[in-house]
Design a protein around this motif. Sequence first.
Motif, mmCIF file in Angstrom:
data_model
loop_
_atom_site.group_PDB
_atom_site.id
_atom_site.type_symbol
_atom_site.label_atom_id
_atom_site.label_comp_id
_atom_site.label_asym_id
_atom_site.label_seq_id
_atom_site.Cartn_x
_atom_site.Cartn_y
_atom_site.Cartn_z
ATOM 1 N N VAL A 1 7.860 -5.493 -1.415
ATOM 2 C CA VAL A 1 6.665 -5.091 -0.467
ATOM 3 C C VAL A 1 6.829 -3.991 -0.042
ATOM 4 O O VAL A 1 7.762 -3.667 0.505
ATOM 5 C CB VAL A 1 6.460 -6.265 0.084
ATOM 6 N N GLY A 2 5.608 -3.096 0.095
ATOM 7 C CA GLY A 2 5.489 -1.899 1.029
ATOM 8 C C GLY A 2 5.474 -2.362 2.408
ATOM 9 O O GLY A 2 4.300 -3.196 2.637
ATOM 10 N N VAL A 3 6.267 -1.642 3.224
ATOM 11 C CA VAL A 3 6.079 -2.208 4.584
ATOM 12 C C VAL A 3 5.676 -1.118 5.562
ATOM 13 O O VAL A 3 5.097 -1.309 6.593
ATOM 14 C CB VAL A 3 7.247 -2.783 5.133
ATOM 15 N N ALA A 4 5.924 0.097 5.116
ATOM 16 C CA ALA A 4 5.403 1.373 5.829
ATOM 17 C C ALA A 4 5.831 2.798 5.194
ATOM 18 O O ALA A 4 6.599 2.733 4.146
ATOM 19 C CB ALA A 4 6.612 1.381 7.178
ATOM 20 N N THR A 5 4.794 3.668 5.424
ATOM 21 C CA THR A 5 5.060 4.912 4.731
ATOM 22 C C THR A 5 5.831 5.681 5.720
ATOM 23 O O THR A 5 5.452 6.066 6.727
ATOM 24 C CB THR A 5 3.792 5.521 4.400
ATOM 25 N N ALA A 6 7.001 6.258 5.265
ATOM 26 C CA ALA A 6 8.009 7.077 6.080
ATOM 27 C C ALA A 6 7.556 8.785 5.651
ATOM 28 O O ALA A 6 7.737 9.373 6.706
ATOM 29 C CB ALA A 6 9.317 6.784 5.802
#
Length: 120
Positions: free
Chosen positions: A65-70
């Motif tokens: 699951v995508g949790v954040a864009t770094a």
Amino acid sequence: MTETYINPSQDQLAALRALDVEGPVVMVNLLRFAPDGGAGEYASYGRQAMPFLQAAGATVRYLGVGVATAIGAEEWDEVVLVEYPSVQAFFEMVTADDYPSAVRSGALVDSRLYATQPRT
């Protein structure tokens, strides 16, 4: 506005089919679900597609699951890495007459699909 993609173009499919690569390929799937049920619809697609994956000799290597864009501006709901024994195995799977591609397309508002090979 950022352009969105659901399915590969004919040119992209032709380029993938023409690749001169041997051995396994890992397809990197970046997925953004349609609001109001896209995630559930994609889960249904996954259940319907699993027999096709198995018949192709493919293995889901990672599902997250995508949790954040770094780095970057795009955000993804899910990331899936699927290893196929060959590019040909991928094509045989997705071109099967009863492959549930319409279910996949209906679940998404944007996606990316990258073919990769291990570095030797």
